[in-house]
Design an enzyme around this catalytic site. Structure first.
Site, short mmCIF file in Angstrom:
data_model
loop_
_atom_site.label_atom_id
_atom_site.label_comp_id
_atom_site.label_asym_id
_atom_site.label_seq_id
_atom_site.Cartn_x
_atom_site.Cartn_y
_atom_site.Cartn_z
N GLU A 298 0.85 -1.19 0.00
CA GLU A 298 0.00 0.00 0.00
C GLU A 298 0.89 1.25 0.00
O GLU A 298 1.58 1.51 0.98
CB GLU A 298 -0.90 0.01 1.24
CG GLU A 298 -1.80 1.22 1.35
CD GLU A 298 -2.69 1.40 0.12
OE1 GLU A 298 -2.46 2.38 -0.61
OE2 GLU A 298 -3.59 0.57 -0.09
N ASP B 44 -8.27 0.35 -7.81
CA ASP B 44 -8.70 1.55 -8.54
C ASP B 44 -9.09 1.13 -9.95
O ASP B 44 -8.28 0.58 -10.68
CB ASP B 44 -7.56 2.56 -8.57
CG ASP B 44 -8.01 3.93 -9.05
OD1 ASP B 44 -8.91 3.99 -9.91
OD2 ASP B 44 -7.46 4.94 -8.58
N LYS C 47 -11.80 6.14 -16.78
CA LYS C 47 -11.66 6.79 -18.08
C LYS C 47 -10.83 5.92 -19.02
O LYS C 47 -9.80 5.40 -18.65
CB LYS C 47 -11.00 8.16 -17.93
CG LYS C 47 -11.84 9.16 -17.14
CD LYS C 47 -11.14 10.50 -17.05
CE LYS C 47 -11.98 11.50 -16.26
NZ LYS C 47 -11.29 12.81 -16.14
#
EC number: 2.1.1.33
Length: 230
Positions: A86, A135, A139
């Protein structure tokens, strides 16, 4: 190890949110050195010796967010060594605080690009890789940043043991479809599913996370995909 350029291998967004409070910063600074994997050193042999407690299996979670799932699994399975990646500072602090509070010692972490850790790991060293709610980069121009790609599936295939598992969960339909197509086109993985219940039912022992709860409130359901290395 050489640091990758974010223009070519940046699968994460921002690295820091709200400034840490003094106590949070102290927690991060005091605990991180004990948990952090040093990629400048060669991987130990056996890799299980990364951990200060005896472990027999190894599992990697990429992008553990607040750490709820990782801590839950580490406490649930003390004989498994968990490696969490992370880059987001605030999330790392939360995970380490939880590890300190619970006494979980079968955890090690890396705080940068997961591809660096994957390239450092020995061949056939992991039993499972978890990529949970990554994530989605919605787009189209950003789809190349999605972590599931042929290159990274090659990485997964190299570090997983024969029969090892890749588990992917998401509430974004386009990313679920993307992952199914990428794994279908990769010759090294089989999708483990006989019917819809197999991918609509959470994994055994699954702890709901804050992100998952948010998706439910917004009317999105999740898919839980499992692929086996062949």
């Amino acid at each position: 190890m050489e640091r990758r350029g974010r223009a070519t291998e940046a699968f994460f967004g921002r690295r820091k949110g709200k400034a840490l409070r003094e106590q949070q910063a102290e927690t991060l600074n005091s605990l991180l050195p004990a948990f952090l994997i040093d990629l400048s050193a060669a991987p130990p042999e056996p890799l299980t010796s990364l951990f200060p407690v005896p472990v027999t299996t190894l599992r990697l979670e990429i992008g553990f967010g607040g750490g709820e799932h990782l801590i839950h699994r580490a406490l649930e399975r003390p004989s498994t060594g968990f490696i969490g990646v992370e880059p987001f500072v605030n999330s790392m602090q939360k995970l380490l605080a939880r590890a300190g509070q619970t006494g979980a010692r079968n955890i090690r972490v890396y705080n940068d690009d997961a591809t660096q850790l994957l390239d450092w790991l020995p061949d056939a060293s992991l039993d499972q890789i978890d990529l949970l709610y990554p994530d989605p980069w919605p787009k189209r121009k950003h789809w190349k940043r999605r972590f599931v790609s042929k290159t990274n599936l090659d990485r997964f295939h190299r570090v997983l043991k024969p029969g090892g598992l890749f588990c992917f969960a998401s509430d974004i339909d386009t990313y679920v479809n993307w992952t199914l197509l990428k794994c279908r086109d990769h010759s090294g993985f089989d999708w483990i599913a006989d019917n819809a219940a197999d991918w609509l039912t959470p994994y055994e022992g699954w702890p709901s996370t804050r992100y998952e709860a948010k998706a439910r409130r917004e009317g999105r359901s999740s898919a839980y995909l499992t692929f086996r290395k062949i």
